[in-house]
Design a protein around this motif. Structure first.
Motif, short mmCIF file in Angstrom:
data_model
loop_
_atom_site.label_atom_id
_atom_site.label_comp_id
_atom_site.label_asym_id
_atom_site.label_seq_id
_atom_site.Cartn_x
_atom_site.Cartn_y
_atom_site.Cartn_z
N PHE A 101 11.51 -4.50 14.22
CA PHE A 101 10.33 -4.28 13.50
C PHE A 101 10.36 -2.87 12.78
CE2 PHE A 101 6.08 -2.34 13.72
CZ PHE A 101 5.49 -3.05 12.50
N GLU A 102 10.91 -1.90 13.23
CA GLU A 102 11.11 -0.72 12.87
C GLU A 102 12.00 -0.48 11.69
OE1 GLU A 102 10.46 2.18 17.08
OE2 GLU A 102 12.42 1.28 16.49
N ILE A 103 13.11 -1.33 11.77
CA ILE A 103 13.97 -0.94 10.76
C ILE A 103 13.28 -1.87 9.48
CG2 ILE A 103 16.12 -2.34 9.73
CD1 ILE A 103 17.23 -2.07 13.01
N ARG A 104 12.60 -2.83 9.72
CA ARG A 104 11.84 -3.66 8.46
C ARG A 104 11.02 -2.66 7.86
NH1 ARG A 104 10.15 -9.42 10.33
NH2 ARG A 104 9.38 -9.27 8.27
N LEU A 105 10.24 -1.96 8.68
CA LEU A 105 9.43 -1.07 8.16
C LEU A 105 10.04 -0.11 7.22
CD1 LEU A 105 6.48 -0.32 10.76
CD2 LEU A 105 6.24 -1.25 8.62
N VAL A 106 10.72 0.43 7.71
CA VAL A 106 11.65 1.58 6.95
C VAL A 106 12.13 0.91 5.66
CG1 VAL A 106 13.78 3.13 7.13
CG2 VAL A 106 11.95 3.01 9.01
N ILE A 107 12.90 0.02 5.54
CA ILE A 107 13.31 -0.57 4.56
C ILE A 107 12.40 -1.04 3.51
CG2 ILE A 107 14.51 -2.84 3.73
CD1 ILE A 107 16.28 -2.59 6.24
N ALA A 108 11.04 -1.51 3.93
CA ALA A 108 10.09 -1.76 3.16
C ALA A 108 9.73 -0.63 2.37
CB ALA A 108 8.81 -2.50 3.79
N LYS A 109 9.55 0.61 3.13
CA LYS A 109 9.24 1.76 2.42
C LYS A 109 10.15 2.24 1.57
CE LYS A 109 5.71 3.86 2.86
NZ LYS A 109 4.73 3.84 2.16
N LEU A 110 11.50 1.94 1.89
CA LEU A 110 12.53 2.38 1.10
C LEU A 110 12.38 1.77 -0.17
CD1 LEU A 110 15.43 3.76 0.76
CD2 LEU A 110 16.42 1.58 1.77
N ASP A 162 0.78 -1.15 0.23
CA ASP A 162 -0.10 -0.07 -0.05
C ASP A 162 0.89 1.43 0.11
OD1 ASP A 162 -1.88 2.09 0.52
OD2 ASP A 162 -2.59 1.16 2.26
N SER A 163 1.07 1.91 -1.19
CA SER A 163 2.00 2.90 -1.33
C SER A 163 1.32 4.29 -0.48
CB SER A 163 2.09 3.52 -2.62
OG SER A 163 0.71 3.92 -3.26
N GLY A 164 0.21 4.39 -0.02
CA GLY A 164 -0.31 5.19 0.89
C GLY A 164 -0.22 4.97 2.33
N PHE A 165 0.37 3.86 2.59
CA PHE A 165 0.41 3.44 4.12
C PHE A 165 1.58 4.17 4.78
CE2 PHE A 165 2.15 0.66 7.48
CZ PHE A 165 1.07 0.75 8.27
N ASN A 166 1.03 5.32 5.71
CA ASN A 166 1.96 5.95 6.48
C ASN A 166 2.69 5.23 7.81
OD1 ASN A 166 3.49 8.06 7.79
ND2 ASN A 166 2.11 9.40 7.58
N ILE A 167 3.87 4.91 7.90
CA ILE A 167 4.58 4.42 8.90
C ILE A 167 5.16 5.14 9.89
CG2 ILE A 167 5.44 2.75 7.16
CD1 ILE A 167 8.19 3.92 7.74
N THR A 168 4.72 6.40 9.88
CA THR A 168 5.07 7.37 11.14
C THR A 168 4.32 7.13 12.38
OG1 THR A 168 5.46 9.14 9.21
CG2 THR A 168 5.21 10.00 11.60
N SER A 169 3.22 6.38 12.12
CA SER A 169 2.49 5.90 13.54
C SER A 169 3.26 5.02 14.17
CB SER A 169 1.12 5.32 13.00
OG SER A 169 0.49 6.31 12.56
N TYR A 170 4.19 4.42 13.68
CA TYR A 170 5.24 3.26 14.09
C TYR A 170 6.50 3.41 14.23
CZ TYR A 170 0.83 0.60 12.52
OH TYR A 170 -0.42 0.19 12.56
N VAL A 171 6.92 4.38 13.36
CA VAL A 171 8.43 4.86 13.51
C VAL A 171 8.47 6.51 13.27
CG1 VAL A 171 10.61 4.56 12.53
CG2 VAL A 171 8.93 2.58 12.10
N SER A 172 9.07 7.10 14.26
CA SER A 172 9.01 8.46 14.10
C SER A 172 9.76 8.81 12.87
CB SER A 172 9.65 9.18 15.49
OG SER A 172 11.06 8.71 15.54
N GLU A 173 9.52 10.09 12.34
CA GLU A 173 10.38 10.60 11.17
C GLU A 173 11.81 10.89 11.58
OE1 GLU A 173 8.86 14.13 9.27
OE2 GLU A 173 6.73 13.22 9.41
#
Length: 62
Positions: A49-58, A7-18
């Protein structure tokens, strides 16, 4: 994790701060690797978990 990948619109900021996202991305770039262990050593305040989320968005931008 799949939501962040599909989901390209999924915002991970709720899980990992900017701020932490930037730190993780900087660590991934400086380590020249996407290996979780290496990134975690550079950003010990993050969890896998945070690292994986950021890498997924990357991966979206590539």
């Amino acid at each position: 994790m799949e939501v962040a990948l599909n989901d390209s619109g999924f915002n991970i900021t709720s899980y990992v701060s900017e701020k932490k996202q930037k730190l993780i991305l900087q660590a991934a770039n400086s380590a020249d690797s996407l290996q979780l262990k290496q990134i975690r050593q550079l950003v010990p305040e993050s969890d896998y978990f945070e690292i994986r989320l950021v890498i997924a968005k990357l991966g979206e931008g590539q």
